[in-house]
Design a protein around this motif. Structure first.
Motif, PDB file in Angstrom:
ATOM      1  N   HIS A  77      15.668  18.754  20.970  1.00 43.85           N
ATOM      2  CA  HIS A  77      15.553  20.189  20.694  1.00 43.85           C
ATOM      3  C   HIS A  77      14.342  20.416  19.801  1.00 43.85           C
ATOM      4  O   HIS A  77      14.162  19.703  18.786  1.00 43.85           O
ATOM      5  CB  HIS A  77      16.831  20.688  20.012  1.00 43.85           C
ATOM      6  CG  HIS A  77      16.874  22.182  19.878  1.00 43.85           C
ATOM      7  ND1 HIS A  77      16.180  22.878  18.926  1.00 43.85           N
ATOM      8  CD2 HIS A  77      17.554  23.121  20.599  1.00 43.85           C
ATOM      9  CE1 HIS A  77      16.424  24.170  19.049  1.00 43.85           C
ATOM     10  NE2 HIS A  77      17.266  24.347  20.065  1.00 43.85           N
ATOM     11  N   ASP A 118      20.972  26.380  21.655  1.00 43.21           N
ATOM     12  CA  ASP A 118      20.902  25.738  22.974  1.00 43.21           C
ATOM     13  C   ASP A 118      21.598  24.382  22.947  1.00 43.21           C
ATOM     14  O   ASP A 118      21.407  23.583  22.007  1.00 43.21           O
ATOM     15  CB  ASP A 118      19.441  25.517  23.382  1.00 43.21           C
ATOM     16  CG  ASP A 118      18.766  26.804  23.826  1.00 43.21           C
ATOM     17  OD1 ASP A 118      19.477  27.824  23.943  1.00 43.21           O
ATOM     18  OD2 ASP A 118      17.546  26.795  24.037  1.00 43.21           O
ATOM     19  N   TYR A 138      10.082  22.584  26.077  1.00 36.87           N
ATOM     20  CA  TYR A 138      11.053  21.659  25.493  1.00 36.87           C
ATOM     21  C   TYR A 138      10.626  20.230  25.851  1.00 36.87           C
ATOM     22  O   TYR A 138      10.088  19.995  26.934  1.00 36.87           O
ATOM     23  CB  TYR A 138      12.447  21.923  26.050  1.00 36.87           C
ATOM     24  CG  TYR A 138      13.161  23.123  25.450  1.00 36.87           C
ATOM     25  CD1 TYR A 138      14.470  23.011  24.995  1.00 36.87           C
ATOM     26  CD2 TYR A 138      12.533  24.359  25.344  1.00 36.87           C
ATOM     27  CE1 TYR A 138      15.140  24.100  24.452  1.00 36.87           C
ATOM     28  CE2 TYR A 138      13.183  25.452  24.806  1.00 36.87           C
ATOM     29  CZ  TYR A 138      14.487  25.325  24.358  1.00 36.87           C
ATOM     30  OH  TYR A 138      15.130  26.397  23.822  1.00 36.87           O
ATOM     31  N   LYS A 181      17.240  27.692  29.718  1.00 35.49           N
ATOM     32  CA  LYS A 181      17.903  27.210  28.513  1.00 35.49           C
ATOM     33  C   LYS A 181      19.350  27.675  28.524  1.00 35.49           C
ATOM     34  O   LYS A 181      19.656  28.782  28.999  1.00 35.49           O
ATOM     35  CB  LYS A 181      17.178  27.713  27.259  1.00 35.49           C
ATOM     36  CG  LYS A 181      17.065  29.217  27.197  1.00 35.49           C
ATOM     37  CD  LYS A 181      16.181  29.691  26.043  1.00 35.49           C
ATOM     38  CE  LYS A 181      16.857  29.553  24.717  1.00 35.49           C
ATOM     39  NZ  LYS A 181      18.096  30.345  24.589  1.00 35.49           N
TER      40      LYS A 181
END
Length: 888
Positions: free
Chosen positions: A261, A239, A216, A286
Motif C-alpha cells: 500500500h 483499501d 500502486y 481499488k
C-alpha cells in the motif's frame, strides 16, 4: 311567473353573494362541515365501507403542491363515495419524522449555544414533545384550507401510545421469527446528522470533482504495479485489495500476488472478480470495502478485511497516518498531495462531473460507511408483497407501473431499520451485563440493571403499520373490523418502493392475526394502489426550491380560491403521469368557478328549481337534449372515477358545464322562458343544475355547496345523493335537431363576424328551407341566438349563406344594408386578402423548391402543405366576399 313564485325565486337568489369571493366563505363553510360531523365515520353503521389512509405528512412539514394533488384526489374520491351511500373513513394523522424533527429542535437549541447532549436524552425528548405541541402540525391547518374531508376525531400520530404499542408488537414478532437481526454492513451515513439514513433520504446531484489516477506497487515500470482511478482519494487509506477481471491478460501474472500500500505499507492482494469492467479505465479498481457498496460486496465474496477509516463525523481515524483527525475533504487534498510528491499521481482530470448522493435533510454528501445496525430480513416478506399483486389481491393503477413494482420487491435488499437518533421509537432490545440480549414486548419488562439499545427505528418502520395501527391493531377493535382492509392507497409513484412496499410486507406478515377477525376478502392493507405523477411547472420542469419554480398551493388558495386549486390539479391528474401546471391554469379554473356561479345565480333569478320532471312528451327538444347529455356525462364521470382517471372526469364536467349548459342550454332557456310552458324549462334547468353541482362537488366542494343549498334549500351537498341514471332512452331525433340548430346558429355567427357586424347588432333575415330541416319549432331560438329579426316590407337580400344540415340545406338570406360600413369592410377584406395571398405564394414557393423538399423533414413539409391549403381557402373565401360586395 306568479308573484309568489317570483318572491320565492328572489329569496333563493338573494341567499347568494353578488359575486363569488372564496376567502369570504371557505373557512367558515369547512368548519361547518366538521361541526356537523359530515366527515366522522360511524363504526356502527350498516352501510358498505370505504376507507382511505392519509399518507402521514411529517410533523415538521407544510403543504406543497404534491401534497395538494394527493389530498385533492383522495378528498374527491371520499366525497363521491359518501354521496353514493358508503360509510367513509378518511384516516388522518402525522408522522413523527425522526430526523427532520430532531434536526429542527437541535437547531433551536443551537441558537442558545446548546446541544442535545447538554440536556440528556430524556429532557431532550421532552423538548421535542413541547415543540410538537406548540409548533407541529402546520400542515393540518393547511389541509383545512383546501377542504380535506378527513375524520379529525380519529387523528393519529406515529408516536401515540397505541401506535407505539403496535411498533413494539411487530418488532418482537419479527425478532422472534428470526426476521430482525443485527449485523455490520454498509449504510448511507450522514456525517452531519451522525446517523444512517434511508435510500429515500439520499438525493443524487451532479458535482464537479477530480478523477485522480494513482499508481500502486513499484514506481519502476519493469516491476509489478497497477494504476487505478478514483474520485475519493482519501478512501485509499482503507483499501484492502486491488481488483481486476479474471480474463484480463494484462494482469493475469499478478493475480494472487500482493502489492505494498503506498501510504500504510500494508501488503494488499490483487484479486480477480467478474464485477470489474476491463474496458473501463485501466481495468483495475481499488477496493475499500468499508466505504463503497460495490467494494463491500466484493469484500464479502473474497473475505477481505474491512477497516472503517472514518468516525461518525467523517473524520479519518485508525489509519496510523498523519491524516488521522482530518475531515474527509481535507484528507482528500492532503493524501493526493503526498502521493503526487512521491510520483504516484499518474493523471488528474479536473473538473470531473459525477453523481454524488447527498443527505436530503442536511445537504452534505453522504458517506457509505460500515456500521453495526439492525436489519429486517425481507426475502419472504417481499415475496408476499409481489405475490399479492400477481394474484390480483392488490391492483396497481396504472398497471404500466407493475414492472417497477416487481423489479423492486423481487430484488429487495435487507432493510436497515436502526437510526442513531434520540427522537423516535426506541429499539426494544436490552443488553445484560454479560452480553445477554432480550427483545421486550409491549407487556413485558426488561430485567433490572439491563441497558436498552440506544438506537431508534427508521420512521418508515412505524409508517409501514399505518393502515392497521391507526385502527387499533394489535387489539381487535370495531374500527379494525369495519374499515380494514382499506379501499385504496393514494401516493406518488416516486415512493412506491419505500413506503408502499413496506406497508404491503408488514400488512401481509400480520394478515392472519386474530385482531382482524374473519374476513371474506384478502387481508392486504389496501385493495387498490393509485400512483399519481409528479407536479411540474408549465414548462415541464420538476418543481424544486433550487430551481425557484416551486409554487405554494396556499398562494393559489389566496389568489384564486381552494376550488380553483383543486380543479387545476384534478383536471391534470391521470394515473402514473406527471402534470405540468402554471398560474394560467389556476386562473382558468377560477374563471370556470365564476362561470358556474354566475350561471346558477342567473337560473335562480329566473325561477329554476329542481322538481319532478313532466312527461317527456311535454318537453322541448332542448330540454330532452340537455337531460340526455346529463345522463351521458354522468356515466362518463362514473367510469372515469372508478378508473381513477380524474382528468377525464373533470374534462367531461368542464365541457358539459361551460359548452353545453352555459353556452347553449341557458341561452335556449331564455327563449323558452318567454313561452307559455315556461314552468317546464325552470324545472329542467333546476334538475340539470342540481345534478351538475353534485357531480362537481367532489372536486370543487365550496362553490358547489353554496350554489346547491341556494338551488335546492337542502341541508348540504356533502350528504346529498350521487346522481344516478334516469333510465330513460336517449331521444336521438331531438339531439339531431339540436345539433342542426347549433350548427346553423354557429355558421350565422361566423358569417356575421366575417361581415364585420357587432355581436349585439340585429340583422333582418329570412330562413329558407327551415321547414324541410325540421327546425320550425326552433325558429325563435335561432333568431334570438343569431341576432336575427323577421324581414319587413323593404327587405332586400344583400348577403346570403347556405348551411348543410342533416335533413336539408337552409339558406339564410340577410339584409345587411345600413348595418355595415361597406367601404371600411372592403378595406379590411382587401388587407386580409393580401396577407392570405402572400402566405399562399410563400408556401407554394417552398413546395416547388426541390432542394428544400430533399432536406426538410416530412413533418415540416406536411405543415407547409397544410398552411398552403388554409391559405387557398382564405383567398377563395375573402375573394368571394369581395365579389359579393362588388369589389372595385
Amino acid at each position: 311567473m306568479t308573484s309568489a313564485a317570483s318572491e320565492n325565486t328572489g329569496n333563493r337568489a338573494d341567499s347568494l353573494p353578488k359575486s363569488w369571493n372564496p376567502s369570504d366563505v371557505e373557512a367558515r363553510m369547512y368548519q361547518g362541515w366538521v361541526d356537523a360531523g359530515y366527515f366522522t365515520a360511524d363504526v356502527t353503521s350498516d352501510k358498505p365501507t370505504y376507507s382511505i389512509v392519509l399518507p402521514p405528512p411529517n410533523v415538521t412539514g407544510s403543504l406543497h403542491m404534491g401534497h395538494a394533488l394527493n389530498h385533492t384526489l383522495m378528498d374527491a374520491l371520499t366525497r363521491r363515495k359518501r354521496m353514493q351511500g358508503y360509510e367513509v373513513l378518511w384516516q388522518p394523522g402525522m408522522d413523527h419524522a425522526g430526523i427532520a424533527t430532531q434536526t429542527v429542535v437541535e437547531k433551536q437549541l443551537a441558537v442558545d449555544g446548546k446541544t442535545k447532549e447538554d440536556f440528556g436524552r430524556e429532557l431532550f425528548i421532552d423538548k421535542v414533545w413541547d415543540w410538537k405541541r406548540a409548533s407541529g402540525g402546520t400542515i393540518q391547518g393547511q389541509m383545512r384550507r383546501i377542504g380535506d374531508g378527513v375524520d379529525w376525531s380519529r387523528d393519529r400520530f406515529t408516536m401515540d401510545d397505541g401506535l407505539s404499542r403496535a411498533v413494539q408488537t411487530i418488532f418482537k414478532r419479527l425478532y422472534d421469527d428470526g426476521l430482525i437481526y443485527r449485523a455490520e454492513r454498509l449504510v448511507n451515513w450522514s456525517p452531519e446528522l451522525r446517523t444512517a439514513i434511508s435510500d429515500i433520504e439520499v438525493k443524487f446531484e451532479d458535482v464537479e470533482g477530480e478523477l485522480v489516477s494513482l499508481r500502486y506497487g513499484s514506481l519502476n515500470d519493469d516491476e509489478p504495479h497497477v494504476v487505478v482511478a478514483t474520485t475519493r482519494v482519501e478512501t485509499m487509506l482503507g483499501d484492502t485489495a486491488v481488483a481486476v477481471h479474471p480474463d484480463d491478460e494484462r494482469y493475469r501474472a499478478i493475480i494472487g500476488t500482493t502489492l505494498e500500500h503506498p501510504i500504510t505499507g500494508r501488503q494488499i492482494p490483487i484479486i480477480a472478480d467478474d464485477y470489474v469492467d476491463p474496458e473501463f479505465g485501466t481495468g483495475a479498481v481499488k477496493i475499500t470495502p468499508a466505504h463503497d457498496p460495490n467494494d463491500f460486496e466484493m469484500g464479502v465474496r473474497h473475505n477481505l478485511p474491512m477497516p472503517n477509516i472514518m468516525d461518525e463525523r467523517a473524520r479519518i481515524v485508525g489509519t496510523g497516518t498523519e491524516f488521522d483527525g482530518m475531515d474527509r475533504f481535507e484528507a482528500r487534498v492532503k493524501v493526493r498531495e503526498r502521493l503526487a510528491e512521491e510520483g504516484r499521481v499518474v493523471a488528474e482530470k479536473r473538473p470531473y462531473l459525477h453523481s454524488v448522493g447527498h443527505s436530503e435533510r442536511s445537504g452534505e454528501a453522504i458517506e457509505p460507511r460500515l456500521s453495526l445496525q439492525w436489519w429486517v430480513k425481507v426475502e419472504t416478506l417481499a415475496k408476499s408483497a409481489g405475490d399479492a399483486v400477481r394474484n390480483g389481491d392488490t391492483v396497481i393503477h396504472p398497471t404500466s407501473l407493475e414492472p417497477r413494482w416487481f423489479g423492486w420487491v423481487d430484488n429487495m435488499h435487507d432493510w436497515c431499520i436502526s437510526r442513531q437518533l434520540w427522537w423516535g421509537h426506541r429499539i426494544p432490545i436490552w443488553y445484560g451485563p454479560d452480553g445477554e440480549t432480550v427483545c421486550v414486548g409491549p407487556d413485558e419488562t426488561a430485567p433490572e440493571g439491563w441497558t436498552q439499545d440506544p438506537d431508534v427505528l427508521d420512521t418508515w418502520f412505524s409508517s409501514a403499520l399505518w393502515p392497521f395501527s391507526t385502527l387499533g391493531w394489535p387489539e381487535r377493535t370495531p374500527q379494525l373490523e369495519k374499515f380494514y382492509p382499506t379501499s385504496v392507497l393514494f401516493t406518488g409513484y416516486d415512493i412506491i418502493f419505500f413506503w408502499v412496499a413496506r406497508m404491503m410486507m408488514f400488512g401481509l406478515y400480520v394478515a392472519n392475526d386474530d385482531a382482524f377477525g374473519a374476513k371474506d376478502v384478502p387481508n392486504v392493507p389496501f385493495k387498490d394502489v393509485f400512483l399519481h405523477g409528479l407536479i411540474r411547472d408549465q414548462f415541464g420542469k420538476k418543481m424544486s426550491k433550487s430551481r425557484g419554480n416551486g409554487i405554494d398551493p396556499l398562494d393559489w388558495v389566496e389568489l384564486y380560491g381552494a376550488d380553483a386549486l383543486r380543479f387545476t390539479l384534478a383536471r391534470g391528474a391521470q394515473p402514473g403521469s406527471d402534470l405540468s401546471i402554471g398560474e394560467s391554469h389556476a386562473a382558468a379554473s377560477r374563471n370556470f368557478v365564476t362561470k358556474l356561479f354566475n350561471a346558477v345565480k342567473f337560473a335562480l333569478m329566473n325561477g329554476a328549481q329542481p322538481a319532478q320532471l313532466p312527461d317527456r312528451a311535454e318537453l322541448t327538444d332542448a330540454d330532452r337534449w340537455i337531460l340526455d347529455r346529463l345522463d351521458e356525462v354522468r356515466a362518463e364521470v362514473d367510469t372515469a372515477f372508478e378508473a381513477y382517471e380524474f382528468g377525464k372526469a373533470c374534462e367531461a364536467l368542464y365541457h358539459f358545464a361551460w359548452d353545453e349548459v352555459c353556452d347553449w342550454y341557458l341561452e335556449l332557456a331564455k327563449v323558452q322562458l318567454t313561452r307559455p310552458d315556461e314552468a317546464h324549462t325552470r324545472t329542467v334547468l333546476g334538475v340539470v343544475l342540481d345534478s351538475l353541482l353534485r357531480l362537481l362537488h367532489p372536486v370543487i366542494p365550496f362553490v358547489t355547496e353554496s350554489l346547491w343549498k341556494a338551488l335546492t334549500s337542502g341541508e348540504s351537498v356533502v350528504i346529498s345523493s350521487w346522481p344516478e341514471a334516469s333510465g330513460i332512452e336517449t331521444d336521438v331525433a331531438a339531439a339531431q335537431r339540436i345539433e342542426d340548430m347549433q350548427r346553423l346558429i354557429t355558421e350565422v355567427r361566423r358569417f356575421r363576424s366575417d361581415q364585420g357586424l357587432k355581436d349585439k347588432q340585429k340583422v333582418a333575415a329570412r330562413l329558407v328551407g327551415i321547414d324541410a330541416a325540421a327546425l320550425t319549432a326552433h325558429e325563435d331560438a335561432i333568431a334570438a341566438l343569431a341576432r336575427l329579426t323577421p324581414p319587413e316590407d323593404d327587405f332586400a337580400v344583400t348577403a346570403s349563406l347556405e348551411v348543410r344540415l342533416s335533413a336539408a340545406t337552409v339558406t339564410v338570406e340577410l339584409d345587411t344594408s345600413g348595418t355595415v360600413d361597406l367601404e371600411a369592410e372592403r378595406r379590411r377584406l382587401e388587407k386580409d386578402l393580401a396577407a392570405a395571398e402572400k402566405e399562399l405564394a410563400g408556401t407554394a414557393a417552398k413546395l416547388s423548391n426541390d432542394a428544400f423538399l430533399a432536406k426538410a423533414p416530412d413533418q415540416v413539409v406536411d405543415k407547409i402543405k397544410a398552411r398552403k391549403v388554409l391559405a387557398e381557402e382564405e383567398v377563395a373565401r375573402i375573394g368571394a366576399r369581395l365579389a359579393d360586395m362588388g369589389a372595385k
